[in-house]
Scaffold this active site. Structure first.
Site, PDB file in Angstrom:
ATOM      1  N   CYS A  87       0.837  -1.205   0.000  1.00 26.01           N
ATOM      2  CA  CYS A  87       0.000   0.000   0.000  1.00 26.01           C
ATOM      3  C   CYS A  87       0.876   1.262   0.000  1.00 26.01           C
ATOM      4  O   CYS A  87       1.542   1.543  -0.985  1.00 26.01           O
ATOM      5  CB  CYS A  87      -0.969  -0.054   1.173  1.00 26.01           C
ATOM      6  SG  CYS A  87      -2.360   1.072   0.997  1.00 26.01           S
ATOM      7  N   HIS A 195      -3.447  -5.662   0.939  1.00 27.75           N
ATOM      8  CA  HIS A 195      -2.753  -5.900   2.209  1.00 27.75           C
ATOM      9  C   HIS A 195      -2.706  -7.387   2.559  1.00 27.75           C
ATOM     10  O   HIS A 195      -3.622  -7.878   3.241  1.00 27.75           O
ATOM     11  CB  HIS A 195      -3.501  -5.171   3.333  1.00 27.75           C
ATOM     12  CG  HIS A 195      -3.313  -3.699   3.348  1.00 27.75           C
ATOM     13  ND1 HIS A 195      -2.373  -3.084   4.142  1.00 27.75           N
ATOM     14  CD2 HIS A 195      -3.942  -2.712   2.671  1.00 27.75           C
ATOM     15  CE1 HIS A 195      -2.440  -1.761   3.957  1.00 27.75           C
ATOM     16  NE2 HIS A 195      -3.381  -1.516   3.064  1.00 27.75           N
ATOM     17  N   GLU A 197      -0.984  -8.833   4.805  1.00 24.97           N
ATOM     18  CA  GLU A 197      -0.884  -9.041   6.260  1.00 24.97           C
ATOM     19  C   GLU A 197      -2.249  -9.022   6.929  1.00 24.97           C
ATOM     20  O   GLU A 197      -2.389  -9.481   8.057  1.00 24.97           O
ATOM     21  CB  GLU A 197       0.057  -7.980   6.873  1.00 24.97           C
ATOM     22  CG  GLU A 197      -0.546  -6.613   7.151  1.00 24.97           C
ATOM     23  CD  GLU A 197      -0.723  -5.721   5.923  1.00 24.97           C
ATOM     24  OE1 GLU A 197      -0.564  -6.212   4.782  1.00 24.97           O
ATOM     25  OE2 GLU A 197      -1.030  -4.527   6.105  1.00 24.97           O
TER      26      GLU A 197
END
Lengths: 219, 83
Positions: A87, A195, A197
């Site tokens: 990002c 994302h 994660e």
């Protein structure tokens, strides 16, 4: 081998703890590297996480690229070290010249926060180990400036050199050729708007990001 | 010598400008149906010390190339005025 991952924190970064949790949950070690340090402390890999580095003033990533730690990150990347920008981290990597092109405001002028399906276009990079071209993943996006642009010359180079890592199957932000993530020529530097994660457990709505981080930890 | 620098940063030709497009779609709602090609950029102004206008311009252009604009998506029109 357990990788020691350095997670860069700028003033305004806000995804560093999610990133550290994901790395640790997948068996890696992680520590924060402060942006004004000029050393990356012998880590094995670097993540530049999401957020609003230096408030995203002027342009996203424009000021972050001058943080002292970025010189060490750049040397590390040019020497072949694994670097993942997520990002805002992707935006920082483009501003730093470690990845080509730029990210501008979403085509619909809306901040987007949703689960997206992305597809592997190339696996010849640090997040592609163990995956196949065509694999589809559910990974959330959370951005206002994720609309990837580049010159026609750069685009044709990205295509011929297999540097397009992910594309959206349903383009949310106007990115050229549905691009969601790219890598450098060597494949050791990857930038992506989604994302991974935040997709490392079924409790979070998807576990598909785990494969990418596992790949990153195993290179 | 003291100069005032004005830099008009605009989206490069051929690069989509979502802000401009949104404004262009909104203007007809107020009755302004005659507008076309709305583009939104930004203006950066500051004072700069240099030996001559040429030297000031060259400094400002260097700043544009290295920091103030992203040449992938933006063009810069530099103006330097003696103050």
């Amino acid at each position: 081998m357990t990788q020691r991952v350095g997670v860069i924190r700028f003033p305004g970064t806000n995804c560093e703890f999610d990133t550290i949790d994901a790395v640790r949950a997948l068996g890696g070690e992680a520590e924060i590297l402060w942006h004004s340090d000029s050393s990356i402390k012998n880590v094995d890999a670097i993540v530049i996480p999401g957020g609003f580095a230096h408030g995203d003033y002027l342009r996203c990533g424009a000021i972050a690229r001058f943080s002292p730690v970025m010189e060490a990150v750049s040397d590390f990347a040019l020497a072949g070290g694994p670097v993942l920008g997520i990002c805002n981290g992707f935006q920082v990597l483009t501003e730093a010249g470690l990845l080509p092109g730029a990210l501008q405001k979403n085509a619909g002028m809306k901040f987007l926060c949703s689960m997206q399906q992305i597809e592997f276009v190339s696996t010849q990079n640090v997040v592609g180990k163990g995956s196949q071209v065509g694999d589809c993943l559910q990974i959330p996006i959370n951005h206002f400036e994720g609309n990837y642009v580049c010159s026609p010359e750069i685009l044709s180079r990205l295509e011929t050199q297999e540097q397009i890592v992910f594309r959206y199957t349903d383009n949310p932000n106007g990115s050229i050729k549905d691009i969601a993530g790219i890598c450098n020529e060597a494949g050791n530097v990857v930038g992506m708007m989604p994302h991974p994660e935040r997709a490392t457990s079924d409790l979070l709505g998807s576990n598909d990001g785990a494969a990418l981080i596992q790949s990153f930890l195993s290179v | 010598m003291q100069f005032e620098a004005k830099i008009e940063v605009s989206p490069r030709d051929g690069i989509a400008n979502p802000e401009g497009s949104t404004i262009e779609r909104s203007l007809p709602a107020l009755g302004f149906e005659m507008t076309r090609n709305v583009r939104v950029g930004k203006l950066i102004r500051f004072e700069v010390e240099a030996e001559s206008a040429d030297a000031a311009r060259s400094l400002v252009e260097d700043m544009c190339n290295r920091f103030l604009t992203n040449p992938v998506i933006e063009d810069a029109a530099v103006e330097v005025l003696e103050t």
